[in-house]
Design an enzyme around this catalytic site. Structure first.
Site, short mmCIF file in Angstrom:
data_model
loop_
_atom_site.label_atom_id
_atom_site.label_comp_id
_atom_site.label_asym_id
_atom_site.label_seq_id
_atom_site.Cartn_x
_atom_site.Cartn_y
_atom_site.Cartn_z
CD GLU A 118 1.61 -10.67 -14.43
OE1 GLU A 118 0.67 -10.60 -14.25
OE2 GLU A 118 2.56 -9.76 -13.74
CG HIS A 148 -0.34 -15.32 -9.89
ND1 HIS A 148 -0.78 -15.28 -11.34
CD2 HIS A 148 0.60 -14.72 -9.69
CE1 HIS A 148 -0.73 -13.41 -11.27
NE2 HIS A 148 0.67 -13.90 -10.37
CG HIS A 173 4.03 -13.57 -13.26
ND1 HIS A 173 5.00 -12.69 -12.74
CD2 HIS A 173 2.77 -13.82 -12.62
CE1 HIS A 173 5.03 -11.69 -12.02
NE2 HIS A 173 2.87 -12.40 -11.86
CB SER A 174 9.40 -12.98 -18.47
OG SER A 174 10.07 -13.91 -18.42
#
Ligand code: BGC
Length: 350
Positions: free
Chosen positions: A315, A106, A179-180
């Site tokens: 994602e 990330h 990124h929920s």
């Protein structure tokens, strides 16, 4: 209706804002400029109870304490892993932070996920909030000064639409995601194993035994626990003795979307207990299904206890390590070229 309030500060002391967007159905979306993050997404279930279906925290400080989870955050410039934490662009090798073993995850700790973005535009009529961030040359190791814009829109039919735009003054990488962590029974309701998932993918990209980086192969999902072509409980095969699941402690894999980069459905999920149905759309070539395998027990919104597999992420992104695997579509963005991409999560009772 959009309500604007303060949310706390980031590590540099910059003030974050929180926006609460409510549509005429009473569906409510909260987004903060801290990491351009979705904080909550509240929808009426089949019994009429309002359910917040994403994990998150009540204040900025908790997001900063729990950086590794990326709850609801915008991730970039490069989402997911880059093997060896280095990338070559135009014949020049750029070193990135090795923050996941020898790999970059990330985009490292100086990512865009934990900084306060500027509020660019609040559009009451459209139900949208646009946020902007300048990511400086080499700040994360990637070349080029990049202006990134993310617009969150709560639509009249209960979707959050996320539009990404970016432009850089040097050739660079652009591969953003949200990124929920969804829990369609409610963010505070525990294990997501009984919720059913369908992914519009015939294939996935297997990972190496260590480090969670793709081997470069593209394998059919058929005959594997990664087959979600028909609705299946997320928990049905999550503990199967299948090497790919053993390597990653459950689902943490990129799926090769049948849509191949055309905007359309990437996945659906259903919770029978609440009747809440999630429809997820993207124009990206891949989607990482991450089943929250590494969430440690800790407190989230309203004191709710979160833990392992209490949320699942869908994602949308380029395939992991695509910068190093020529077969995978490149996330390279040319200097001066406009990057634009969209992902949408819609809630429904049908
Ligand atoms: C990755 C996981 C990681 C999680 C939180 C996901 O996108 O695939 O391996 O644990 O993010 O950082």
């Amino acid at each position: 209706m959009i309500v604007r309030e303060r949310f706390g500060t980031d590590d540099s002391g910059k003030e974050a804002e929180l926006f609460t967007i409510t549509n005429t159905n009473g569906t409510q979306l909260k987004v903060t400029t801290l990491g351009a993050t979705i904080v909550s997404f509240v929808f009426r279930d089949k019994e009429g109870t309002m359910r917040d279906v994403v994990l998150g925290y009540d204040e900025a400080a908790s997001y900063l304490e729990q950086k590794g989870y990326y709850f609801g955050a915008t991730v970039g410039r490069n989402a997911n892993r880059i093997s060896g934490a280095r990338v070559t662009i135009g014949g020049v090798e750029y070193a990135l932070e090795a923050n996941s073993g020898a790999n970059n995850l990330h985009s490292g700790s100086n990512g865009v996920s934990h900084r306060v973005w500027d509020t660019e535009r609040v559009d009451e009529k459209a139900g949208s909030v646009a946020m902007k961030l300048l990511s400086k040359d080499l700040e994360q190791g990637f070349p080029g000064n990049m202006t990134i814009k993310v617009t969150f829109t709560l639509t009249g039919d209960d979707a959050v639409r996320i539009d990404y735009e970016a432009v850089s003054d040097k050739d660079t990488i652009a591969n953003f995601t949200n990124h929920s962590y969804f829990n369609l029974a409610g963010h505070d309701s525990g294990y997501i194993g009984e919720q059913k998932l369908k992914i519009y993918a015939n294939a996935f990209t297997p990972v190496a035994p260590t480090g969670s980086v793709p081997t470069g192969e593209i394998c059919p999902v058929e005959g594997t626990p990664l087959d979600f072509r028909e609705f299946k409980e997320i928990g049905r095969e999550i503990n199967a003795d299948y090497d790919q699941l053993v390597y990653t402690k459950g689902y943490d894999h990129n799926f090769v979307l049948d849509g191949g980069g055309r905007f359309g459905l990437m996945a659906e999920a259903i919770c029978e207990a609440t009747g809440i149905h999630l429809y997820a759309y993207t124009d990206r070539p891949g989607v990482q299904l991450y089943a929250g395998n590494f969430i440690e027990t800790h407190k989230g919104k309203g004191g709710a206890l979160y833990g392992e597999r209490h949320g699942f992420c869908l994602e949308a992104q380029c395939f992991p390590d695509a910068v190093n695997i020529p077969l995978f579509e490149t996330p390279l963005l040319k200097a001066g070229e406009a990057y634009s991409s969209a992902t949408m999560y819609r809630l429904s009772l049908d």
